[in-house]
Design a protein around this motif. Structure first.
Motif, PDB file in Angstrom:
ATOM      1  N   LEU A  53      -9.477 -15.517  -0.803  1.00  0.00           N
ATOM      2  CA  LEU A  53      -8.768 -15.556   0.570  1.00  0.00           C
ATOM      3  C   LEU A  53      -7.380 -16.397   0.518  1.00  0.00           C
ATOM      4  CD1 LEU A  53     -11.657 -15.140   3.145  1.00  0.00           C
ATOM      5  CD2 LEU A  53     -10.044 -13.590   2.159  1.00  0.00           C
ATOM      6  N   GLU A  54      -7.074 -16.602  -0.638  1.00  0.00           N
ATOM      7  CA  GLU A  54      -5.693 -17.342  -0.773  1.00  0.00           C
ATOM      8  C   GLU A  54      -4.712 -16.339  -0.315  1.00  0.00           C
ATOM      9  OE1 GLU A  54      -5.523 -20.907  -3.748  1.00  0.00           O
ATOM     10  OE2 GLU A  54      -7.503 -19.438  -4.757  1.00  0.00           O
ATOM     11  N   ALA A  55      -4.502 -15.927   0.525  1.00  0.00           N
ATOM     12  CA  ALA A  55      -3.767 -14.832   1.096  1.00  0.00           C
ATOM     13  C   ALA A  55      -2.205 -15.055   0.740  1.00  0.00           C
ATOM     14  CB  ALA A  55      -4.059 -14.182   2.407  1.00  0.00           C
ATOM     15  N   ASN A  56      -1.628 -16.086   1.308  1.00  0.00           N
ATOM     16  CA  ASN A  56      -0.248 -16.381   0.850  1.00  0.00           C
ATOM     17  C   ASN A  56       0.142 -16.437  -0.483  1.00  0.00           C
ATOM     18  OD1 ASN A  56       1.197 -16.643   3.362  1.00  0.00           O
ATOM     19  ND2 ASN A  56       0.027 -18.478   4.018  1.00  0.00           N
ATOM     20  N   ARG A  57      -0.587 -17.146  -1.439  1.00  0.00           N
ATOM     21  CA  ARG A  57      -0.595 -16.907  -2.688  1.00  0.00           C
ATOM     22  C   ARG A  57      -0.492 -15.611  -3.308  1.00  0.00           C
ATOM     23  NH1 ARG A  57      -2.869 -19.007  -7.951  1.00  0.00           N
ATOM     24  NH2 ARG A  57      -5.054 -19.064  -6.736  1.00  0.00           N
ATOM     25  N   ALA A  58      -1.531 -14.853  -2.866  1.00  0.00           N
ATOM     26  CA  ALA A  58      -1.850 -13.679  -3.482  1.00  0.00           C
ATOM     27  C   ALA A  58      -0.617 -12.594  -3.021  1.00  0.00           C
ATOM     28  CB  ALA A  58      -3.037 -12.889  -2.756  1.00  0.00           C
ATOM     29  N   ALA A  59      -0.059 -13.048  -1.793  1.00  0.00           N
ATOM     30  CA  ALA A  59       1.034 -12.030  -1.291  1.00  0.00           C
ATOM     31  C   ALA A  59       2.346 -12.241  -2.239  1.00  0.00           C
ATOM     32  CB  ALA A  59       1.345 -12.482   0.002  1.00  0.00           C
ATOM     33  N   THR A  60       2.507 -13.611  -2.851  1.00  0.00           N
ATOM     34  CA  THR A  60       3.627 -13.682  -3.653  1.00  0.00           C
ATOM     35  C   THR A  60       3.381 -13.019  -4.719  1.00  0.00           C
ATOM     36  OG1 THR A  60       3.689 -16.200  -2.847  1.00  0.00           O
ATOM     37  CG2 THR A  60       4.753 -15.675  -4.792  1.00  0.00           C
ATOM     38  N   TYR A  61       2.644 -12.939  -5.683  1.00  0.00           N
ATOM     39  CA  TYR A  61       2.120 -12.409  -6.885  1.00  0.00           C
ATOM     40  C   TYR A  61       2.160 -10.966  -6.502  1.00  0.00           C
ATOM     41  CZ  TYR A  61       0.278 -16.744  -8.747  1.00  0.00           C
ATOM     42  OH  TYR A  61       0.186 -18.045  -9.286  1.00  0.00           O
ATOM     43  N   PHE A  62       1.483 -10.390  -5.573  1.00  0.00           N
ATOM     44  CA  PHE A  62       1.827  -8.880  -5.439  1.00  0.00           C
ATOM     45  C   PHE A  62       2.970  -8.563  -5.136  1.00  0.00           C
ATOM     46  CE2 PHE A  62      -3.021  -9.188  -4.215  1.00  0.00           C
ATOM     47  CZ  PHE A  62      -3.395  -8.610  -5.352  1.00  0.00           C
ATOM     48  N   ARG A  63       3.851  -9.181  -4.238  1.00  0.00           N
ATOM     49  CA  ARG A  63       5.063  -8.845  -3.930  1.00  0.00           C
ATOM     50  C   ARG A  63       5.949  -8.818  -5.268  1.00  0.00           C
ATOM     51  NH1 ARG A  63       8.140  -7.061   0.694  1.00  0.00           N
ATOM     52  NH2 ARG A  63      10.211  -6.918  -0.138  1.00  0.00           N
ATOM     53  N   GLU A  64       5.761  -9.614  -5.991  1.00  0.00           N
ATOM     54  CA  GLU A  64       6.635  -9.930  -7.270  1.00  0.00           C
ATOM     55  C   GLU A  64       6.198  -8.521  -8.199  1.00  0.00           C
ATOM     56  OE1 GLU A  64       6.092 -12.173 -11.724  1.00  0.00           O
ATOM     57  OE2 GLU A  64       6.021 -13.251  -9.874  1.00  0.00           O
ATOM     58  N   ALA A  65       4.934  -8.146  -8.086  1.00  0.00           N
ATOM     59  CA  ALA A  65       4.456  -6.924  -8.727  1.00  0.00           C
ATOM     60  C   ALA A  65       5.219  -5.696  -8.263  1.00  0.00           C
ATOM     61  CB  ALA A  65       3.120  -6.567  -9.008  1.00  0.00           C
ATOM     62  N   ALA A  66       5.022  -5.599  -7.040  1.00  0.00           N
ATOM     63  CA  ALA A  66       5.722  -4.366  -6.092  1.00  0.00           C
ATOM     64  C   ALA A  66       7.183  -4.380  -6.362  1.00  0.00           C
ATOM     65  CB  ALA A  66       5.340  -4.643  -4.706  1.00  0.00           C
ATOM     66  N   GLU A  67       7.969  -5.276  -6.230  1.00  0.00           N
ATOM     67  CA  GLU A  67       9.285  -5.228  -6.387  1.00  0.00           C
ATOM     68  C   GLU A  67       9.736  -4.476  -8.013  1.00  0.00           C
ATOM     69  OE1 GLU A  67      10.765  -9.173  -5.443  1.00  0.00           O
ATOM     70  OE2 GLU A  67      10.604  -8.645  -3.542  1.00  0.00           O
ATOM     71  N   SER A  68       8.745  -4.815  -8.784  1.00  0.00           N
ATOM     72  CA  SER A  68       9.056  -4.316 -10.231  1.00  0.00           C
ATOM     73  C   SER A  68       8.747  -2.920 -10.210  1.00  0.00           C
ATOM     74  CB  SER A  68       8.221  -5.056 -11.174  1.00  0.00           C
ATOM     75  OG  SER A  68       6.862  -4.626 -11.132  1.00  0.00           O
ATOM     76  N   ASP A  69       7.870  -2.575  -9.247  1.00  0.00           N
ATOM     77  CA  ASP A  69       7.596  -0.892  -9.209  1.00  0.00           C
ATOM     78  C   ASP A  69       7.393  -0.500  -7.922  1.00  0.00           C
ATOM     79  OD1 ASP A  69       6.909   1.501  -9.632  1.00  0.00           O
ATOM     80  OD2 ASP A  69       5.132   1.042 -10.923  1.00  0.00           O
ATOM     81  N   TRP A  70       8.400  -0.308  -7.140  1.00  0.00           N
ATOM     82  CA  TRP A  70       8.269  -0.470  -5.627  1.00  0.00           C
ATOM     83  C   TRP A  70       7.735   1.003  -5.208  1.00  0.00           C
ATOM     84  CZ3 TRP A  70       8.684  -3.510  -2.082  1.00  0.00           C
ATOM     85  CH2 TRP A  70       8.894  -3.199  -0.761  1.00  0.00           C
ATOM     86  N   ASP A  71       7.505   1.957  -5.961  1.00  0.00           N
ATOM     87  CA  ASP A  71       6.817   3.061  -5.637  1.00  0.00           C
ATOM     88  C   ASP A  71       5.328   3.082  -6.113  1.00  0.00           C
ATOM     89  OD1 ASP A  71       8.801   4.086  -4.267  1.00  0.00           O
ATOM     90  OD2 ASP A  71       9.657   5.081  -5.964  1.00  0.00           O
ATOM     91  N   ASN A  72       4.983   1.878  -6.667  1.00  0.00           N
ATOM     92  CA  ASN A  72       3.450   2.028  -7.131  1.00  0.00           C
ATOM     93  C   ASN A  72       2.727   1.671  -5.784  1.00  0.00           C
ATOM     94  OD1 ASN A  72       0.988   0.809  -7.948  1.00  0.00           O
ATOM     95  ND2 ASN A  72       1.846   0.591 -10.100  1.00  0.00           N
TER      96      ASN A  72
END
Length: 567
Positions: A53-72
């Motif tokens: 439940l470290e949601a802010n840290r998780a959001a940073t990582y997931f956003r990084e992944a999403a920006e690399s593949d925006w349609d994933n």
């Protein structure tokens, strides 16, 4: 053996929890498409953070992944979910729209957009957004109730009730009675509000939120005498809740106490709060936090939502986030003292028990009549094995009770435990007997007193009767079954002792004391090799060392100093 447990959950919420949950596609199991090492690493780091439940840290990582593949859709969905769990509703809403572009079936994303529209009083937009979520899941039912609130916002109470009629067909009608009452009150249908609130109250008379709403509805209608009777019922039952108690002056002075939910947003937030809290207690932490975050977004001034969310995050180990929520409760709130108590508990969970105890002791100098603070202080002192001090704290509660009621059994029980461990047996025995007077059929009390009598070699026949009754009441409780086996052992009924202790070990195979008891019984039954084996297990699983101290010498000479050593 002696142990302690407690706590409940409303049946109508349990029915809700039985329904299938439609989590976002991002949260469902799926194959991760092959990506670069850095993208995969960011995604996996996000998963690890989200599990804690470290949601802010998780959001940073997931956003990084999403920006690399925006349609994933997986990356987008997890980014949305992390924003939601972090309470970053604006970011969550932006990502939710993108998630729906990729996967129109994502129910939680659509619920979030509906909540944002409701918050912004775009009621028609909220209704149309939420109407696209099927009611076959808990998220869908939640969307249906939120749709009804959007109709209340438009001033169309009949349409709201028509939506709830459909939602209620899924087994939610009892749950919805309370929300119908609150909607009717806000919608101006006072008589329906009174009738529905009375129905909800009669189904669950000592649920504080239901009682508060009923008292407010009665008070606002000028029915102060009936409102006072609800307050009196709480007092007679010994139920203490600061929000309910805060209404006493208004009702006594015949002053209208104001609406339970003074706007649509607060009403919808209350619904999300109830379901979110129930989900979290049932183990669905992510969805529970998501609902509570939306509730806090819709009604940011609600102290009860802040406390519920803080408790959930504290339990999950998110101590700093919990502390922020507890500290947000203003001193003017009836729940302010509760927030201070939760802060102390949070300090204890962080590993600073001395600091938590000190904070509670200071709190009681300012609020010397707060029963909950005495109870939490007593529990922490008991966990810290400060037995005499714990007994004194529990005395603070017991001394405030003029005439003990059946529900007060627990206070005598835990004080009895504290006295017994402090080697003040006369006082302990008196408390256990008093607890049994108040609750004659409670297996924990029957077991603790019976076990202690057995261990002391006192009242063995009566103790055996008590423990046998405890086993009847709680046959799968390994500690109680162990007590029965030990009672048989003390009475010299070895074959029966072996039978019960073997059952106890099957229930709790890693408990050192039960294994030690079984070893003793095997020895007396002439099964020496098996006895040695059980004592070795007892030593291997003993983390505190107390059983090891007792069992280790038996590996040399068994229970008989002259016995031969067995290889």
């Amino acid at each position: 053996m002696q142990k302690l447990i407690v706590r409940p959950l409303t049946a109508m919420i349990v029915a809700a929890l039985a329904m299938p949950l439609a989590l976002p596609a991002s949260a469902q199991t799926g194959l991760l498409p092959p990506r670069t090492q850095s993208v995969t690493g960011a995604y996996l780091a996000g998963i690890a953070a989200l599990e804690n439940l470290e949601a802010n840290r998780a959001a940073t990582y997931f956003r990084e992944a999403a920006e690399s593949d925006w349609d994933n859709p997986i990356y987008a969905g997890q980014t949305f979910l992390s924003y939601l769990l972090a309470g970053r509703i604006s970011d969550a809403a932006s990502m939710a729209q993108h998630v729906l572009d990729l996967n129109p079936q994502d129910e939680l994303a659509r619920l979030t957009l509906g909540a944002v529209a409701l918050k912004e009083r775009r009621y028609a937009s909220a209704e149309s957004t939420l109407a696209r979520i099927p009611e076959a899941s808990l998220v869908g039912v939640t969307a249906g109730i939120m749709r009804a609130w959007s109709k209340v916002g438009e001033g169309d109470l009949p349409a709201a009730n028509q939506i709830l009629n459909t939602v209620g067909q899924g087994g939610f009608e009892e749950f919805l009675v309370f929300h119908r009452a609150v909607m009717a009150d806000l919608g101006g249908d006072r008589q329906s509000a009174i009738t529905l609130a009375r129905e909800a109250y009669e189904m669950d008379p000592f649920i504080p939120r239901i009682a508060e709403a009923y008292i407010r509805i009665l008070g606002n209608a000028g029915q102060f005498e009936e409102a006072q009777s609800i307050l009196d019922s709480f007092a007679e039952e010994g139920v203490v809740h600061p929000v309910v108690d805060s209404l006493r002056d208004d009702i006594a002075n015949q002053t209208r106490p104001g609406l339970f939910a003074d706007n649509v947003q607060a009403g919808a937030a209350e619904m999300l709060h109830g379901l979110g809290s129930a989900l979290a207690r049932d183990g669905s932490s992510e969805l529970g936090v998501g609902f509570l975050r939306l509730a806090a977004y819709l009604d940011p001034q609600s102290a009860v939502i802040s406390l519920s969310l803080g408790e959930l995050l504290s339990t999950a180990g998110r101590y700093d986030d919990a502390e922020t929520l507890f500290a947000s409760v203003p001193s003017s709130s009836p729940l302010f003292v509760n927030s201070l108590i939760r802060l102390a508990e949070n300090i204890d969970l962080k590993g600073d028990r001395d600091g938590a105890i000190s904070r509670l002791e200071n709190l009681l100098t300012t609020y010397p009549d707060n029963i909950e603070a005495y109870g939490i202080l007593g529990d922490l002192l008991r966990y810290d094995e400060q037995w005499a001090e714990a007994a004194e704290a529990y005395s603070g509660i017991i001394n405030s009770i003029e005439t003990p009621r059946p529900r007060d059994w627990r206070f005598f029980y835990v004080r009895g435990i504290s006295y017994e461990r402090a080697r003040m047996w006369d006082r302990a025995e008196e408390d256990f007997l008093r607890a049994l007077e108040l609750n004659p059929e409670h297996p924990d009390v029957l077991n603790y007193l019976g076990y202690t009598w057995v261990d002391r070699g006192e009242n063995l026949n009566e103790a055996l009767d008590m423990i046998e009754r405890a086993v009847e009441l709680s046959p799968r409780n390994g500690y109680i079954v162990d007590s029965l086996g030990w009672a048989f052992f003390k009475l010299g009924r070895i074959d029966e002792a072996v039978e019960q202790l073997e059952t106890a070990v099957r229930i709790l195979p890693a408990d050192p004391e039960i294994n030690d008891h079984l070893g003793d019984a095997y020895w007396m039954a002439g099964r020496q090799r098996e006895a040695m084996f059980q004592w070795r297990i007892a030593i291997d699983v003993d983390e505190e060392g107390t059983v090891t101290e007792r069992a280790a010498p038996k590996l040399i000479g068994g229970l008989d100093p002259d016995a031969p050593i067995l290889d």
